[in-house]
Motif scaffolding. Structure first.
Motif, short mmCIF file in Angstrom:
data_model
loop_
_atom_site.label_atom_id
_atom_site.label_comp_id
_atom_site.label_asym_id
_atom_site.label_seq_id
_atom_site.Cartn_x
_atom_site.Cartn_y
_atom_site.Cartn_z
N TRP C 114 0.87 -1.17 0.00
CA TRP C 114 0.00 0.00 0.00
C TRP C 114 0.91 1.23 0.00
N VAL C 125 -3.24 0.71 -3.82
CA VAL C 125 -3.38 -0.54 -3.09
C VAL C 125 -3.06 -1.66 -4.07
N ALA C 126 -2.00 -2.39 -3.79
CA ALA C 126 -1.58 -3.45 -4.72
C ALA C 126 -2.73 -4.45 -4.92
N PHE C 127 -2.90 -4.85 -6.18
CA PHE C 127 -3.94 -5.83 -6.53
C PHE C 127 -5.34 -5.37 -6.10
N ARG C 128 -5.54 -4.04 -6.03
CA ARG C 128 -6.87 -3.55 -5.65
C ARG C 128 -7.93 -4.18 -6.53
N GLY C 130 -7.45 -6.97 -8.14
CA GLY C 130 -7.13 -8.38 -8.31
C GLY C 130 -6.16 -8.61 -9.46
N VAL C 131 -6.05 -9.84 -9.88
CA VAL C 131 -5.18 -10.18 -11.00
C VAL C 131 -6.05 -10.80 -12.08
N GLY C 135 -10.15 -11.70 -7.61
CA GLY C 135 -9.69 -11.21 -6.32
C GLY C 135 -9.74 -9.69 -6.27
N GLY C 136 -9.02 -9.12 -5.31
CA GLY C 136 -9.00 -7.67 -5.18
C GLY C 136 -10.02 -7.16 -4.17
N MET C 137 -10.08 -5.83 -4.10
CA MET C 137 -10.95 -5.19 -3.11
C MET C 137 -12.40 -5.16 -3.57
N PRO C 138 -13.33 -5.09 -2.62
CA PRO C 138 -14.74 -4.95 -3.00
C PRO C 138 -14.95 -3.68 -3.82
N PHE C 141 -14.82 -0.29 -2.14
CA PHE C 141 -13.62 0.15 -1.41
C PHE C 141 -13.30 1.60 -1.76
#
Ligand code: FES
Ligand code: FES
Ligand code: FES
Ligand SMILES: [Fe+3]
Ligand SMILES: [Fe+3]
Ligand SMILES: [Fe+3]
Lengths: 415, 151, 415, 415, 151, 151
Positions: C114, C125-128, C130-131, C135-138, C141
């Motif tokens: 972060w 935010v890394a991978f906010r 996802g990839v 994944g990743g943040m809702p 966010f």
């Protein structure tokens, strides 16, 4: 509304309404919580890893362990059965076994020579009848009522587990089907120990429990992983949880790498990727399922690791509220040839206290311990990969494994 | 020769204590070996210790990694060595010396980080003396925090 | 009647009816009081000294500090503005800045990358996401809701102060007119750092806070002062307090010495007063007001010292209930010539961990910590120079400065 | 029914109904109990051993001691009277005497030069009247109301005792007739110090208090005793208690040995019993009563030992809840000849930190401290030799001495 | 000469460990310099350390002060030195040695009080070897309690 | 001879650190003396210290006892010695060296167990050098836990 603590007297904690997506920093530094964990958590319905069966191969072998801070001795009796006993004499409470490893026909306390069999049953009390009829124990003394406090024991794939609770379900049910299968894959064969050491990390034990379930950090903090393409989130992989969310498997398939430019943004990939000595990463295909990296956690304090060909068991035990000992046991298959053993030796550089992809974990949890000082009333924020506790196949950009740990912790602690 | 060997040992310690880690691989023969292992594993004859380098190249990779990839809090070492015990051997010299290493954190906290023995095989490599192998046998089975700088 | 504690739950303390002329020894050893100070005192309406502005001259420079036990980082942003932030990642609480000093365009947490700007605002935010979409943040966010916790900052005469409270008045008002003037006199010019070190003293931080306000002890404990007539109570001098009594200045004018035989009675003057190397005390007149010795305290943990030509800033920070770190920063004027720098070097022998007139303070407060063990229910007696909290111009045979400290402490703690 | 705690607020302890035959392990690790002991136990109606009179032979001599954790200084005044004073300045609480031993006409605190006579009465206050009429103490300051806190002192057979309580009966009555007689036998003659050292043992102080009253362990744990027939339970001997059970004498008569085969069963006698250098055990008959081994405890923390010809005084003092310092003072008679001194030197190998029959006590109590971790809710079991507190003449296969200690402890603590 | 220099270093340590501080100034040339400084300040090139003596006289004043003026709890040191590294220089010898000093309090508490390096300039002063300058570069920035006895 | 004496001191330390305690008495002359005593008692001229052996036989009994009779947790030592100061004497050599001994517990905990001085009288005993007497003067008056292995 807030959930007040119901069952922990003397503990002044309110868990945030957001549930497992928040963790009050207080749980890492409050002495009352730490004390309560000794009773409620470590003596609760969980399986505590004690040692490897290969550490006590022969009848009479014993090995010391701890469950929380409670000293335990694991023994193998003359019939080959494994026992776990609190290493506390029934007389005045002295440690009965003093050496980390040993072999004996009976366990005799040095203080007053009370002697126990390998199952912990009291066999003799020195001067029970006094000397020449004087002194000694009262007539009604009954040896049956005094013994070393036993734990229930189960052995699974060479892992010896113990529990203080009668309510704990059998280990295989405790693990669940998915977890049990992967343990069989990695450990279900004759093994030999290649080496061991430990690390003292200066943080509460739960921070390391989070850390090993944190598939989000691995490729960001451990940049060596990323750079050398040992483990990256842009390989096929996932984060599998047991049904109850307490256990987890983080896995990756190295050959499926399709580089994502997400990594271009992070420090993690800035480092030139040519090795002067590439033999460090010489591997062979140990399993056909394509999984080359697999970190499996068993609630609460066990980790089974297979990174490339580096097979190891890690476990950790609290040594105080902000001090934890982390053990590394390196394993090989009994039928490894010399070259394979050499490769495991080379790859042992990846993990452990000096591990190229693990040494950061020796300090990162301390950084959290220190970073949260004076902020005990604040919370960690755990929403990466959503707010649920469920497997995340296909992506490890998630904190679902950590949320799963807290789900289990709260159930046991009544928080 | 005793003098020359003692100088090698002192120079090695100085290089590490000064943070001149790039000099570290140069103290070894091209195919020199370096290992840090616990006394317990050493006496049990187990192959895996805590750090292993099978060549100068692996040492260079270690230095490269700790300079650019690994993350840890800044710290330094201070070596204290006892008088070495030297025996002539076929290839050169078998040398043993007691060691103590203090670790100093950036905030000044100083701890006894390691005690143990150096078990060295030293050869004459051209004009210079170099380690054919250097084994650091640690008295303790446990490492405080982490081990990233060579001992 | 006794004054019961009103606002500190879990703390069992009754302050003696004599008020600031008494101090219960309990306040130096009670863990509950120490914990409460972290919240109520150090996060209260006070200005905490953080660092010198010259330690972070360039944009991107940062420096670590602590407020109580809370880790803080002081930064200078690209526009030259100074910020102070709790060094605790908004994600899981790791320390964000690891080195004591550094320079960077952004502050990136090593754990999950972060990244924050120099004002502490979350930037990435890394991978906010996802990839590859997994994944990743809702979705909901919002980075705006996560940042490094900021402190309010003010810089006065090169001193950087921070506060957690919105109620704290501006630094100059906080100091009051007298205190502000003397700081300007000593530090209101371009300065350079000549050296620094610290001391670990084994006592509660408040004992050192008393010690530096104690004009009564200086010439009795530090006999070198007396013997060499660097500072004596029979010189013109005084103890000036700020209006609220929290800050103080103890000063003396060396040329006004008229020896009092009071000193003949005390150990303090028994030592022969000829130096084999008098150059130790070679001075030049740095100011025309005749004041040659001046110890100024800024509530709660800062000291500005000018003894002869030895200019230094001291500050201290708690490292535990009976452990305190005391920092010494030696300063010179940027336009000092070589000879003046040499004189400051010589005079640096007077103070610091090895200071001829200050080394005693390294142990004396520990002597109080140890002397009061088992006597937590007894009190210190502070009636020298009366029972009030007010300036004592003309005499430093007074404890008014100490009483002033306790007045402020009690106001903040609600004792 | 259970006996609830009546008089210790904040302590959550219920002593088992079995009374002195049980000891809750909690008493060895609960910080609240430890804190309470400082007030209720060590400042209660007991005689605390302070030092030997021969350590302060001359007027003006002083020696430091501790009572619990409270620092004390023992002085001899100009008239030869012995005083004990809390080593805490009446002004701000600094230690007044800094060196372990010293000699002075007055006790002067280094902090502000308050000076006390050897009886602890305040004699002078530096700058009481200020300097040149300015500053100083208020008019109504009365030195009589400030002094070093005194303890009551009694000297018995060269042993200096102190108490904080007015209720403590005279030492000789406190000891009772039997105990007093044996102390006179061993110490009632001109003595000289032959040497001293101390040991840090990592256990609660009460575990060592039990240990020295435990005639049951001596010949089992200390196998050297048994093998070399220095002290065995199959010699005539016994365990004598004072009327109140607090003090004890464990004694043996070496010449009365009739070997019991009880010993064949225990580890204690496996070791070959020929010495390469038998001079270790060269003795002479020092007393005609046949008693060759005698360990006498004086409640709570003093031990007088005469093993063969090795005469020593031991005492111990808490240094924290699980840390205790144990002191050994080796003594000889002033009229010993060279050969006798040589024999005492030889036999000094038997006891002390490296003692062939005592070194185990350096770790055994730590084994109990560690063995009982996590089992604070369990109890020690003390029924050897019955359940009463009374002398056991004829047999030392008993824990009556330990039960006697707990009887006294509970009386004082209100448990 | 190596022997003679090692003896000087050992004799110096012995004098201090034995509490014979009056011998201390005599190890220096008349105008000898002595400084204790932190590694941090040393590397930053800052002039002010923790203790500075610009001449034997200043050292004598230090000893005089700690004997009669300064107040502190009694304690002793124990020095352990590693093998020195010696280089000839124009004026004499430039010598460097690793050091560790333990501090023993009167109650027996023993702590690692200092670790670091001696950086010495040694000259032949008549018959004897003396320090032209001795700089003690401490690894840690912080001093436990206080520093009154020279290192 | 300096070399030979340094080798004796190093060999002695090595034997103890390796746990080869059966070799210990052999470092002494038949009627050799060994004592461990505190600095405080030593300076006060008191006869009784912490351990005393008046002959090789007493040392053998000590080893026999600690192998078979005494009970304690397993641990090892690690010695670090400073350069010895050697003086010729009528009977041989009077040697003094600073010492530090670390104690390593089986769980790896490492502490500074002892610091102090060896005061040795060394004689030529046939071909070999042996201790006529070895006195270990400890700086601290207190021992952590217990003392069972010789220093
Ligand atoms: S404590 Fe184990 S036998 Fe007594
Ligand atoms: S803790 Fe800082 S990024 Fe996760
Ligand atoms: S504390 Fe003793 S004189 Fe002030
Ligand atoms: Fe990790
Ligand atoms: Fe002061
Ligand atoms: Fe005993």
């Amino acid at each position: 509304m807030d959930i007040p603590v119901t069952h922990a007297p003397g503990i002044d904690l309110v868990w945030p309404r957001e549930g497992v997506t928040r963790v009050p920093f207080q749980v890492f530094s409050d002495p009352a919580i730490y004390a309560e964990e000794q009773k409620r958590f470590f003596r609760g319905p969980i399986w505590n890893f004690l040692c490897l069966e290969i550490e006590i191969p022969k009848p009479g072998d014993w090995r010391l362990a701890t469950v929380g801070e409670t000293p335990v001795v694991v023994t193998r009796d003359e019939h080959g059965a494994v026992h776990a006993l609190v290493n506390r004499c029934a007389h005045k409470g002295a440690l009965v076994c003093l050496q980390e490893r040993g072999n004996a026909k009976a366990l005799t306390c040095v203080y007053h020579s009370w002697s126990y069999d390998l199952a912990g049953r009291l066999q003799s009390v020195a001067f029970r009848h006094g000397v020449r009829g004087k002194g000694g124990m009262p007539e009604d003394f009954s040896p049956e009522q005094h013994r070393l406090e036993p734990l229930r024991v189960e052995v699974f794939c060479g892992l010896v587990f113990g529990t203080f609770s009668d309510a704990t379900v059998p280990v295989e049910a405790y693990l669940g089907e998915t977890m049990a299968r992967m343990i069989r894959r990695n450990l279900g064969r004759p093994l030999r120990m290649l080496g061991m050491h430990s690390q003292i990390i200066h943080n509460n034990w739960k921070l390391y429990a989070e850390n090993v379930r944190d598939s989000y950090h691995a490729t960001l903090l451990h940049t060596f992983y990323t750079t050398f393409k040992v483990n990256r989130l842009d390989m096929d992989g996932g984060m599998l949880l047991s049904e109850d969310g307490r256990h987890s498997i983080s896995y990756a398939k190295r050959d499926t790498l399709r580089q994502s430019d997400e990594y271009q943004k992070v420090h993690a990939a800035q480092y030139k990727s040519a090795l002067a000595a590439p033999e460090l990463l010489d591997t062979w295909t140990e399993f056909e399922d394509g999984i080359t990296h697999c970190i499996q956690t068993v609630f609460p304090t066990l980790v089974v690791q297979l990174t490339l060909n580096s097979l190891a068991v890690r476990f950790f035990t609290p040594r105080g509220i902000n001090k934890t000992e982390l053990f590394w046991i390196y394993l090989g298959a009994q039928d490894d040839d010399e070259e394979q053993t050499r490769k495991r030796l080379m790859q042992s550089n990846l993990t452990g206290a000096a591990g190229l992809v693990s040494l950061e974990d020796g300090c990162i949890n301390e950084f959290v311990q220190r970073g949260t000082r004076g902020s005990e009333d604040r919370n960690a924020f755990l929403e990466m990969g959503g707010r649920d506790v469920e497997s995340s196949d296909g992506s490890r950009a998630t904190e679902t494994g950590i949320r799963g740990f807290w789900k289990g912790y709260r159930e046991l602690m009544g928080f | 020769m005793h003098e020359a060997i003692e100088d090698l040992l002192a120079d090695y310690a100085e290089a590490i204590d000064d943070g001149a880690l790039e000099r570290w691989p140069g103290f070894f023969a091209e195919d020199g070996e370096y290992q840090i292992i616990t006394r317990e594993s050493h006496e049990a004859g187990l192959p895996v210790g805590i750090m292993y380098c099978g060549s100068r190249g692996m040492m260079e990779d270690r230095v490269q990694a700790l300079r650019t990839a690994n993350i840890y809090e800044p710290h330094t070492y201070r070596h204290l060595l006892a008088r070495p015990r030297i025996q002539r051997s076929a290839e050169g010299f078998a040398v043993r010396s007691n060691l103590c290493v203090f670790r100093i954190a950036q905030d000044g906290e100083t701890v006894v980080f390691a005690t143990g023995r150096y078990l060295d095989r030293i050869v004459e490599d051209g004009a210079a003396l170099r380690f054919r192998s250097r084994q650091v046998v640690l008295d303790s089975r446990r490492i405080d925090i982490l081990l990233v700088l060579p001992l």
